[in-house]
Design a protein around this motif. Structure first.
Motif, mmCIF file in Angstrom:
data_model
loop_
_atom_site.group_PDB
_atom_site.id
_atom_site.type_symbol
_atom_site.label_atom_id
_atom_site.label_comp_id
_atom_site.label_asym_id
_atom_site.label_seq_id
_atom_site.Cartn_x
_atom_site.Cartn_y
_atom_site.Cartn_z
ATOM 1 N N VAL A 95 0.857 -1.180 0.000
ATOM 2 C CA VAL A 95 0.000 0.000 0.000
ATOM 3 C C VAL A 95 0.897 1.235 0.000
ATOM 4 O O VAL A 95 1.861 1.308 0.763
ATOM 5 N N ARG A 96 0.558 2.179 -0.882
ATOM 6 C CA ARG A 96 1.243 3.466 -0.858
ATOM 7 C C ARG A 96 0.234 4.573 -0.582
ATOM 8 O O ARG A 96 -0.819 4.635 -1.238
ATOM 9 N N LEU A 97 0.570 5.388 0.403
ATOM 10 C CA LEU A 97 -0.251 6.534 0.787
ATOM 11 C C LEU A 97 0.491 7.787 0.329
ATOM 12 O O LEU A 97 1.646 8.006 0.701
ATOM 13 N N ILE A 98 -0.169 8.592 -0.509
ATOM 14 C CA ILE A 98 0.484 9.725 -1.171
ATOM 15 C C ILE A 98 -0.204 11.015 -0.746
ATOM 16 O O ILE A 98 -1.431 11.139 -0.852
ATOM 17 N N LEU A 99 0.578 11.973 -0.269
ATOM 18 C CA LEU A 99 0.084 13.311 0.043
ATOM 19 C C LEU A 99 0.702 14.303 -0.928
ATOM 20 O O LEU A 99 1.918 14.276 -1.166
ATOM 21 N N THR A 100 -0.130 15.161 -1.495
ATOM 22 C CA THR A 100 0.367 16.239 -2.354
ATOM 23 C C THR A 100 -0.190 17.554 -1.846
ATOM 24 O O THR A 100 -1.295 17.607 -1.296
ATOM 25 N N ALA A 101 0.576 18.611 -2.042
ATOM 26 C CA ALA A 101 0.147 19.931 -1.560
ATOM 27 C C ALA A 101 0.565 20.997 -2.558
ATOM 28 O O ALA A 101 1.501 20.811 -3.346
ATOM 29 N N GLU A 102 -0.134 22.107 -2.523
ATOM 30 C CA GLU A 102 0.229 23.233 -3.379
ATOM 31 C C GLU A 102 1.340 24.068 -2.762
ATOM 32 O O GLU A 102 1.914 24.929 -3.422
ATOM 33 N N GLY A 103 1.622 23.822 -1.501
ATOM 34 C CA GLY A 103 2.704 24.526 -0.817
ATOM 35 C C GLY A 103 3.636 23.545 -0.143
ATOM 36 O O GLY A 103 3.520 22.323 -0.281
ATOM 37 N N LYS A 104 4.540 24.063 0.634
ATOM 38 C CA LYS A 104 5.584 23.257 1.253
ATOM 39 C C LYS A 104 5.044 22.469 2.440
ATOM 40 O O LYS A 104 4.281 22.979 3.254
ATOM 41 N N LEU A 105 5.462 21.192 2.522
ATOM 42 C CA LEU A 105 5.109 20.321 3.642
ATOM 43 C C LEU A 105 6.334 20.132 4.522
ATOM 44 O O LEU A 105 7.440 19.876 4.026
ATOM 45 N N GLU A 106 6.135 20.224 5.845
ATOM 46 C CA GLU A 106 7.252 20.101 6.782
ATOM 47 C C GLU A 106 6.850 19.233 7.969
ATOM 48 O O GLU A 106 5.671 18.936 8.172
ATOM 49 N N GLU A 107 7.871 18.865 8.757
ATOM 50 C CA GLU A 107 7.673 18.088 9.991
ATOM 51 C C GLU A 107 6.741 16.890 9.752
ATOM 52 O O GLU A 107 5.731 16.708 10.420
ATOM 53 N N ILE A 108 7.118 16.085 8.807
ATOM 54 C CA ILE A 108 6.279 14.957 8.378
ATOM 55 C C ILE A 108 6.626 13.710 9.183
ATOM 56 O O ILE A 108 7.799 13.341 9.312
ATOM 57 N N THR A 109 5.608 13.071 9.729
ATOM 58 C CA THR A 109 5.768 11.771 10.400
ATOM 59 C C THR A 109 4.636 10.855 9.944
ATOM 60 O O THR A 109 3.552 11.317 9.585
ATOM 61 N N ALA A 110 4.903 9.561 9.973
ATOM 62 C CA ALA A 110 3.897 8.570 9.564
ATOM 63 C C ALA A 110 3.798 7.492 10.636
ATOM 64 O O ALA A 110 4.823 6.984 11.111
ATOM 65 N N ASP A 111 2.568 7.173 11.019
ATOM 66 C CA ASP A 111 2.306 6.136 12.030
ATOM 67 C C ASP A 111 1.525 4.993 11.386
ATOM 68 O O ASP A 111 0.419 5.202 10.874
ATOM 69 N N TYR A 112 2.085 3.784 11.433
ATOM 70 C CA TYR A 112 1.425 2.596 10.884
ATOM 71 C C TYR A 112 2.209 1.369 11.340
ATOM 72 O O TYR A 112 3.319 1.482 11.877
ATOM 73 N N TYR A 124 5.250 16.917 -1.463
ATOM 74 C CA TYR A 124 4.619 15.595 -1.485
ATOM 75 C C TYR A 124 5.231 14.693 -0.420
ATOM 76 O O TYR A 124 6.341 14.926 0.072
ATOM 77 N N VAL A 125 4.465 13.652 -0.088
ATOM 78 C CA VAL A 125 4.919 12.581 0.806
ATOM 79 C C VAL A 125 4.408 11.265 0.217
ATOM 80 O O VAL A 125 3.235 11.174 -0.173
ATOM 81 N N VAL A 126 5.269 10.266 0.146
ATOM 82 C CA VAL A 126 4.854 8.923 -0.276
ATOM 83 C C VAL A 126 5.263 7.943 0.818
ATOM 84 O O VAL A 126 6.456 7.794 1.108
ATOM 85 N N VAL A 127 4.266 7.300 1.440
ATOM 86 C CA VAL A 127 4.521 6.277 2.459
ATOM 87 C C VAL A 127 4.288 4.916 1.803
ATOM 88 O O VAL A 127 3.163 4.589 1.410
ATOM 89 N N ASP A 128 5.356 4.160 1.674
ATOM 90 C CA ASP A 128 5.305 2.856 1.006
ATOM 91 C C ASP A 128 5.326 1.766 2.075
ATOM 92 O O ASP A 128 6.311 1.610 2.804
ATOM 93 N N MET A 129 4.226 0.991 2.184
ATOM 94 C CA MET A 129 4.084 -0.034 3.230
ATOM 95 C C MET A 129 3.987 -1.416 2.595
ATOM 96 O O MET A 129 3.155 -1.639 1.709
ATOM 97 N N LEU A 130 4.838 -2.320 3.048
ATOM 98 C CA LEU A 130 4.799 -3.701 2.587
ATOM 99 C C LEU A 130 4.068 -4.545 3.624
ATOM 100 O O LEU A 130 4.454 -4.605 4.784
ATOM 101 N N ARG A 131 2.989 -5.159 3.200
ATOM 102 C CA ARG A 131 2.125 -5.984 4.043
ATOM 103 C C ARG A 131 1.755 -5.262 5.336
ATOM 104 O O ARG A 131 2.130 -5.681 6.444
ATOM 105 N N PRO A 132 0.999 -4.177 5.226
ATOM 106 C CA PRO A 132 0.577 -3.455 6.437
ATOM 107 C C PRO A 132 -0.332 -4.317 7.298
ATOM 108 O O PRO A 132 -1.150 -5.089 6.797
ATOM 109 N N SER A 133 -0.177 -4.171 8.611
ATOM 110 C CA SER A 133 -0.981 -4.952 9.553
ATOM 111 C C SER A 133 -1.910 -4.088 10.392
ATOM 112 O O SER A 133 -2.816 -4.610 11.039
ATOM 113 N N SER A 134 -1.694 -2.789 10.407
ATOM 114 C CA SER A 134 -2.577 -1.906 11.170
ATOM 115 C C SER A 134 -3.808 -1.563 10.342
ATOM 116 O O SER A 134 -3.798 -1.635 9.110
ATOM 117 N N GLU A 135 -4.868 -1.193 11.029
ATOM 118 C CA GLU A 135 -6.111 -0.867 10.334
ATOM 119 C C GLU A 135 -6.040 0.502 9.672
ATOM 120 O O GLU A 135 -6.652 0.722 8.619
#
Length: 621
Positions: free
Chosen positions: A256-273, A286-297
């Protein structure tokens, strides 16, 4: 190279179609998004090759001074599905950077870092190099995403003409290889005379405009949705200056890949999964979180951004599965009429294959994907032996029945284009039908063995009866012991009567005078004989005084065995009183004296041999 009037008109028409399309997409963004996602269902899981072709001439500094184009290419490279390979070519006067096709976006990332805008615009050499990167594999979709700010430009007229010719030749080779050229125009006014657009026209490609899309990233995203048909699913939009996006992760997904895009600058990015492994790639917008076999809901991305930057979140899920097929062979007898049953006509049989289809994860715990409640009740199309079928998922599986006559196996393929995600399905799956023979018809009843058995039983019974009767005819008598001998048994079955009785009634209770009587034993059937029967045959009747309990049997050596079974009679052989219930042999010329139970009646019985003449007379009679 001279341009014909027809070619110019055709290109101009293509450009106006693109302009109108872009205007429509800007006005109706939501419908476009839904349509693109719907179209993406049928192509996102096919092997695809993409080459990003970037105009790195000096004029790009004017329109891309912040290198948003390379940022957009980098974002796209990290967002492509697993079945994609991407390459990169940057050109100016010559080839500046080249990266072969790879499924590793980090290789493209490194190549993009080396891009600088300088020199002329030799699109001919750039397109030629881009076309050369593609493989010769079959059943592969191929695209070139070309980003440029204008027409071919070289230091001299001859070099410019050669570049144009090379560009057209490369575009024709692209057409032969099934490569579509998608052109993104950066900061360029529409001009029908620009030869740069020939590539899209010759390959049935398309032209996109940054001014219409909003940004280079949005322009490339639209190319990917509309032409590459990548099934990104929108999961959230926010205009806040900071916060988070929560996305529900699809159960059973392999990647699963979760992709964030913005028209402005993104900072202080963290991902919880939670996942087997994962990687977060960040860019300026932009931010792309690439998860292999995610187990969280859920997966949460936290960030800080400038106010009102319109942050969008997309998700792309990939499943790695294989159909699990179970086949059970079944035989059913056709219904018979009563007449057929009475005539013992064997039934005809129908043969069926009961098929159950599941969709198993080929990674992780190998669980059945359709056990998830979101699939319950969904209609699924599939093929069995190349014939189309429709089924509904019930309790994690699809069941169907197939006539089994004439087929030895079932080959199953599940349509992977009916879900909004990407499915890599190992198929078709072939399962042999384990058949068995029809039941043997019940044979007509054969009673011969029964008659044989009954005959044997009857013969055995007759034999037993015969033996019993024979045994009954063989009377066993216990002979009283003599002074010199002990008590012994004697069988009478082989003994016969002989001689005769001479009988004298000494006295009776009434004082009657009864004349002497003679009773011939010779010739009579062997067996039990009572004194009462003998007296009756002679016309002497004493009544019930014990004569019926004095019994005679034929004995050995012409003897007579006499037994006293009475209660009150006294029987003497000669001068010897006979014991009750014991047999006593009486030989010729011996005398028996009987005193009956009334203690008054008395008689003598003399056992005599017959004279030869008497025997002959009896035989004649």
């Amino acid at each position: 190279m001279k341009e014909t009037k027809a070619s110019s008109v055709k290109r101009k028409l293509l450009l106006w179609v693109v302009i109108l399309t872009e205007a429509f997409l800007c006005s109706f963004g939501a419908p476009f998004q839904a349509s693109a996602e719907e179209n993406g269902q049928s192509a996102g899981n096919e092997k695809t090759e993409v080459v990003f072709l970037l105009d790195a001439s000096v004029s790009m500094n004017k329109y891309d001074k912040d290198h948003e184009v390379t940022e957009a290419i980098r974002q796209m490279a990290y967002s492509l599905p697993s079945c994609y390979e991407a390459g990169f070519v940057a050109y100016n006067t010559e080839i500046q950077v080249k990266e072969p096709l790879t499924s590793n976006p980090e290789a493209l990332d490194a190549a993009l870092e080396t891009v600088t805008y300088s020199g002329y615009t030799n699109a001919g050499v750039g397109l030629t190099e881009a076309v050369a990167l593609f493989s010769e594999d079959k059943e592969v979709k191929r695209y070139i995403i070309m980003i440029s700010d204008g027409e071919i430009d070289m230091p001299g007229k001859k070099e410019k003409e050669l570049s144009r010719e090379s560009y057209v030749e490369a575009a024709n080779r692209a057409k032969e290889k099934g490569i579509q050229i998608l052109i993104g125009a950066i900061g360029t006014e529409i001009d029908a005379s620009m030869h740069i657009f020939d590539g899209a026209e010759l390959t049935d490609g398309a032209i996109y405009w940054e001014e219409q899309a909003g940004s280079a990233a949005q322009m490339i995203e639209r190319m990917a949705r509309a032409r590459l048909k990548i099934p990104w699913q929108a999961v959230g939009i926010t205009d806040a200056g900071g916060g988070s996006v929560r996305a529900k992760l699809p159960a059973g997904a392999g990647r699963v890949r979760l992709i964030l895009t913005a028209e402005g600058k993104l900072e202080e990015i963290t991902a919880d999964y939670s996942a087997e492994s994962g990687h977060t790639t960040t860019g300026t917008k932009y931010v792309v979180v690439d998860m292999l076999r995610p187990s969280s809901e859920y997966a949460d991305i936290h960030f800080q951004a400038e106010a009102a930057v319109n942050v969008k979140a997309y998700l792309i899920a990939e499943y790695f599965v294989k159909p699990e097929v179970e086949v059970s062979y079944r035989i059913e007898a056709k219904e018979q009429t009563q007449q057929e049953i009475k005539k013992h006509i064997p039934p005809e049989y129908e043969h069926f294959a009961d098929i159950a289809i599941k969709l198993a994860d080929t990674q992780g715990e190998k669980e059945n994907l359709w056990d998830n409640e979101k699939f319950e009740g969904q209609e699924v199309s599939f093929l069995i032996n190349d014939a189309p079928y429709m089924g509904i998922i019930r309790e994690g599986q699809i069941k169907t029945v197939l006539p089994a006559d004439g087929i030895e196996a079932v080959t199953v393929s599940v349509n992977r284009d009916q879900w909004p995600d990407i499915y890599y399905i190992e198929q078709p799956v072939t399962v042999e039908i384990e058949k068995y023979a029809d039941p043997e018809p019940a044979p007509a009843p054969d009673y011969r063995p029964l008659w044989i058995i009954l005959g044997i039983l009857a013969a055995a019974i007759l034999l037993i009866v015969f033996r019993l009767m024979k045994k009954r005819s063989a009377t066993v008598i216990y002979i009283a012991a003599s002074p010199k001998e002990s008590e012994k048994k004697m069988e009478t079955k082989n003994c016969t009567y002989s001689g005769r009785f001479s009988m004298y009634v000494v006295r009776t209770r009434e004082g009657r005078d009864i004349p002497p009587q003679s009773y011939v034993l010779f010739g009579r059937a062997n067996g039990r004989l009572t004194l009462d029967k003998i007296l009756t045959s002679c016309g002497i009747k004493f009544g019930k005084i014990g004569a019926e309990d004095i019994i005679f049997y034929p004995g050995q050596d012409h003897s007579i065995i006499m037994m006293d079974q009475s209660e009150g009679c006294t029987v003497m052989r000669g001068s010897e009183i006979m014991k009750k219930g014991m047999g006593y042999p009486v030989f010729y010329n011996e005398k028996i004296t009987v005193t009956f139970e009334d203690e008054m009646t008395e008689m003598e019985i003399h056992y005599k041999n017959l004279k030869p003449g008497e025997r002959e007379l009896i035989k004649v009679i």
